[in-house]
Design a protein around this motif. Sequence first.
Motif, PDB file in Angstrom:
ATOM      1  N   GLU A   4      57.779  35.711  37.127  1.00  0.00           N
ATOM      2  CA  GLU A   4      57.316  35.113  35.874  1.00  0.00           C
ATOM      3  C   GLU A   4      58.088  33.832  35.558  1.00  0.00           C
ATOM      4  N   VAL A   5      59.364  33.824  35.843  1.00  0.00           N
ATOM      5  CA  VAL A   5      60.178  32.620  35.628  1.00  0.00           C
ATOM      6  C   VAL A   5      59.680  31.504  36.542  1.00  0.00           C
ATOM      7  N   TYR A   6      59.476  31.837  37.825  1.00  0.00           N
ATOM      8  CA  TYR A   6      58.972  30.823  38.752  1.00  0.00           C
ATOM      9  C   TYR A   6      57.597  30.325  38.321  1.00  0.00           C
ATOM     10  N   ARG A   7      56.720  31.207  37.869  1.00  0.00           N
ATOM     11  CA  ARG A   7      55.388  30.808  37.405  1.00  0.00           C
ATOM     12  C   ARG A   7      55.496  29.769  36.296  1.00  0.00           C
ATOM     13  N   ARG A   8      56.470  29.970  35.415  1.00  0.00           N
ATOM     14  CA  ARG A   8      56.667  29.010  34.324  1.00  0.00           C
ATOM     15  C   ARG A   8      57.151  27.660  34.840  1.00  0.00           C
ATOM     16  N   TYR A   9      57.930  27.647  35.922  1.00  0.00           N
ATOM     17  CA  TYR A   9      58.315  26.373  36.534  1.00  0.00           C
ATOM     18  C   TYR A   9      57.082  25.644  37.047  1.00  0.00           C
ATOM     19  N   GLU A  10      56.201  26.380  37.726  1.00  0.00           N
ATOM     20  CA  GLU A  10      54.983  25.757  38.262  1.00  0.00           C
ATOM     21  C   GLU A  10      54.093  25.212  37.154  1.00  0.00           C
ATOM     22  N   LYS A  11      53.989  25.923  36.063  1.00  0.00           N
ATOM     23  CA  LYS A  11      53.106  25.511  34.962  1.00  0.00           C
ATOM     24  C   LYS A  11      53.761  24.492  34.035  1.00  0.00           C
ATOM     25  N   GLY A  12      55.049  24.276  34.190  1.00  0.00           N
ATOM     26  CA  GLY A  12      55.741  23.277  33.379  1.00  0.00           C
ATOM     27  C   GLY A  12      56.145  23.759  31.998  1.00  0.00           C
ATOM     28  N   THR A  13      56.114  25.070  31.779  1.00  0.00           N
ATOM     29  CA  THR A  13      56.530  25.594  30.480  1.00  0.00           C
ATOM     30  C   THR A  13      58.022  25.914  30.443  1.00  0.00           C
ATOM     31  N   ARG A  14      58.669  25.778  31.580  1.00  0.00           N
ATOM     32  CA  ARG A  14      60.115  25.989  31.670  1.00  0.00           C
ATOM     33  C   ARG A  14      60.664  24.948  32.637  1.00  0.00           C
ATOM     34  N   THR A  15      61.790  24.363  32.300  1.00  0.00           N
ATOM     35  CA  THR A  15      62.391  23.334  33.146  1.00  0.00           C
ATOM     36  C   THR A  15      63.084  23.978  34.329  1.00  0.00           C
ATOM     37  N   ILE A  16      62.771  23.476  35.521  1.00  0.00           N
ATOM     38  CA  ILE A  16      63.376  24.019  36.737  1.00  0.00           C
ATOM     39  C   ILE A  16      64.774  23.426  36.913  1.00  0.00           C
ATOM     40  N   PRO A  17      65.773  24.264  37.133  1.00  0.00           N
ATOM     41  CA  PRO A  17      67.145  23.758  37.309  1.00  0.00           C
ATOM     42  C   PRO A  17      67.275  22.933  38.596  1.00  0.00           C
ATOM     43  N   ILE A  18      68.169  21.989  38.575  1.00  0.00           N
ATOM     44  CA  ILE A  18      68.374  21.105  39.734  1.00  0.00           C
ATOM     45  C   ILE A  18      68.779  21.894  40.967  1.00  0.00           C
ATOM     46  N   ASP A  19      69.565  22.960  40.799  1.00  0.00           N
ATOM     47  CA  ASP A  19      69.967  23.728  41.980  1.00  0.00           C
ATOM     48  C   ASP A  19      68.764  24.416  42.623  1.00  0.00           C
ATOM     49  N   PHE A  20      67.753  24.782  41.842  1.00  0.00           N
ATOM     50  CA  PHE A  20      66.526  25.346  42.408  1.00  0.00           C
ATOM     51  C   PHE A  20      65.727  24.263  43.119  1.00  0.00           C
TER      52      PHE A  20
END
Length: 63
Positions: A29-45
């Motif tokens: 679910e966290v990754y899904r939010r990265y793909e959809k742009g509702t959560r900022t993906i950390p630089i280390d990811f």
Amino acid sequence: MHFKRIEELRIDHDLTQQQVADILGCKREVYRRYEKGTRTIPIDFLIVLAKYYKVSIDYIVGK
């Protein structure tokens, strides 16, 4: 911020969201939010994904 290329790269490599989440060590679910742009993906990811897909971070972020 939405990085459309993380979804495109995942699909191009025939991976599920769960498989990429496992690579990153996060929940699907966290990754899904990265793909959809509702959560900022950390630089280390971003670094992990760039190494995994063998592309630059600039490519992932569309620069």
